[in-house]
Design a protein around this motif. Sequence first.
Motif, PDB file in Angstrom:
ATOM      1  N   ASP A  96       2.019   0.560   7.575  1.00 36.36           N
ATOM      2  CA  ASP A  96       2.841   0.000   7.416  1.00 36.36           C
ATOM      3  C   ASP A  96       3.964  -0.248   5.695  1.00 36.36           C
ATOM      4  O   ASP A  96       2.919   0.485   4.998  1.00 36.36           O
ATOM      5  CB  ASP A  96       2.521  -1.544   8.068  1.00 36.36           C
ATOM      6  CG  ASP A  96       2.360  -1.717   8.837  1.00 36.36           C
ATOM      7  OD1 ASP A  96       1.942  -0.706   9.498  1.00 36.36           O
ATOM      8  OD2 ASP A  96       1.552  -2.869   9.545  1.00 36.36           O
TER       9      ASP A  96
ATOM     10  N   ASP B 286       6.249  -2.087   2.745  1.00 37.60           N
ATOM     11  CA  ASP B 286       6.431  -3.469   2.750  1.00 37.60           C
ATOM     12  C   ASP B 286       7.237  -3.090   2.105  1.00 37.60           C
ATOM     13  O   ASP B 286       7.614  -2.409   0.886  1.00 37.60           O
ATOM     14  CB  ASP B 286       5.556  -3.823   1.955  1.00 37.60           C
ATOM     15  CG  ASP B 286       4.057  -4.312   2.996  1.00 37.60           C
ATOM     16  OD1 ASP B 286       4.079  -4.534   3.533  1.00 37.60           O
ATOM     17  OD2 ASP B 286       2.837  -4.080   2.586  1.00 37.60           O
TER      18      ASP B 286
ATOM     19  N   SER C  13       0.979  -1.290   0.109  1.00 38.65           N
ATOM     20  CA  SER C  13       0.389   0.223  -0.103  1.00 38.65           C
ATOM     21  C   SER C  13       0.983   1.134  -0.360  1.00 38.65           C
ATOM     22  O   SER C  13       0.577   2.434  -0.326  1.00 38.65           O
ATOM     23  CB  SER C  13      -1.394  -0.263   1.462  1.00 38.65           C
ATOM     24  OG  SER C  13      -0.033  -0.059   2.132  1.00 38.65           O
TER      25      SER C  13
HETATM   26 MG    MG Z   1       1.035  -3.397   3.714  1.00 39.87          MG
END
Ligand code: MG
Length: 594
Positions: free
Chosen positions: A226, A228, A215
Amino acid sequence: MSVLLQTSKCIFRKPFNNTFCKYVFLRKNSDVPKKFITFDEVVAQRRAEAMRSVVVQVNSDSSFNELYGYCSKYASIKDIHHYKNSGGEHFMVIEFASEDNLKDVLKSCSSHNKDHDVISVQSPFLWFRAAVGNKEKFAATGKKLAVKNGTEICNEDVLLEDILNCETVSDQIQLLYEKTTLNDLSIRLRYIVARQLEMIFNSLYTNVKIQPFGSSVNGFGRMGCDLDLVLMNSITEEMGAASRRLVFQEKRSARQLELAGALLELRVAGVARLTRILNARVPIVKYAHEYAGLHCDLCYNNSAAVHMSELLWQLGELCARARALAVLVRRWAAATGLTQPHPGRWLTNFPLTLMVLFFLQRTGLLPSLNRLVSEAGKEDIRIAEENVNCTFLRDLNKLPADSYEQNDDDLQTLLFKFFEFYSQFDFQEKAISINEGKPIRKPNSLPLYIVNPLEQSLNVSRNVSYEECERLRLEVRNAAWHLESCLDGKKSDDWGILGLIEKKSSRGLKKLLRVGNSHRLVSMKDLFSDNDNEPSVEGIRSKMQKFVKTDKEVDTSVTEMKSEMSKEQKSGKMKFKNSQTASAVYRIRRDKII
Ligand code: MG
Ligand code: CTP
């Protein structure tokens, strides 16, 4: 200003009250304007931006002039952005004019710690120490911070208040999207965190790349999501050429992530609370980056996940309404508890986003993935690890215009249709496949089947239990019902999307604490005196009289609140000793709730 806007001309279209930068024109050799740019072009621009940027910890935002003057001695500065981390420490993101400028600045850095256990590591995360002796005077430049407090998350009460004041449900959805979507500085910072790791790993390996995915880059991220990251062995065509006869002797290891974890823990500034989850299907190392104020998940050689982010980003580019709708649906799912912050037998944001995209395919707004595959050329061929075929059309300018956006529904209509569509979806027999763009027969009896678009034999929602799938069916029906009931035009305090994005369990308490019919909350501090051990109905009622509520409303709400409190007090969870604890507890609960 966004990297795209700096390098390109942008025309804003407002078809659905939105301000999306839908058409981006990149100046190429031919100078022919392009409607869409590719994901690779965006990533290349963001990476280049990170390669000429540093993050400097400073005393406060007023350190700007001094920092600007000092760094200007070494390099030419493009922009400086300011933000604070969760600990309230101040940082400036400086973007220099070129990568060489940044190298000059890094050459000028010193190590501030004389401790024998510390060996400095080159990194874009720096600290601006106080001047020794007389303070240098820097001439005024007229330059200003590009942004102050740039990563601050929009205040929830203000947001809800603004949403309440919107004219239409479409406006509400658009506002939620604009106020909560990942902003330019947050994206910059994410690429700088990736760059920091890349600098360290590249001092060990010949050619590794750290790439953000998920995202943070797929266009569906919200502020504070968060980060990634994937560590990739990026062998260029040149490096892999058989004509190059001298080849590095190599050491084979299936434990790359173990070393990465150790490096992160021991050598990377800002990394804290690192945990290793190495026996999962996709092993990861989780950590908090304290300077950037981010939670990060690092995995190894997972380019299929990056291509998945590319696919999602592309679909969002084709239909701006997809992003606004998905952001709302993600918020709704979190509020109803369909998604949770930790993994388990419930839905997560990624499959939920696929459900939104699938619905938009059904309404003629998006093409199927099969269509993108059929339009692909040989320049689009991408084969990920374990031969996962990630080939699909990259240059969306080549896609026939009649294969997307064939529907003028506004966001409100789409949202209602989304809930209605899934209220009637045959989850028992059918699977959701964005490859086909239509429901397909379920290959097994798992409660929810959402085909992994790049590995079609996999179900991205295989973890979802029967109970959770039933809850999904119930919640989509409730949401459709709620939206339908809003059509009578009366604006109550849970009007439109407010009834979808506020967690139900907090509503009773919040109702009590609201000022009048607004979403501004009364502070707990206003309700308890320092001597209050336990609130009395009378005490609270008299204090609440100040706010626009009837006695009956107060009585009901106070009873609700008392019962909620006594339940929690019995379980030993909540004991108000004084006003500070009361308000702190309330804040913690509210943060946890939303
Ligand atoms: Mg994520
Ligand atoms: N992904 C995937 N296959 C899965 C799960 C995830 O390819 N079964 C990829 C997707 O590209 C996804 C990314 O991994 O976007 C990150 O997964 P996750 O963090 O779970 O989802 P996000 O989209 O990043 O959403 P969130 O904001 O909740 O982190």
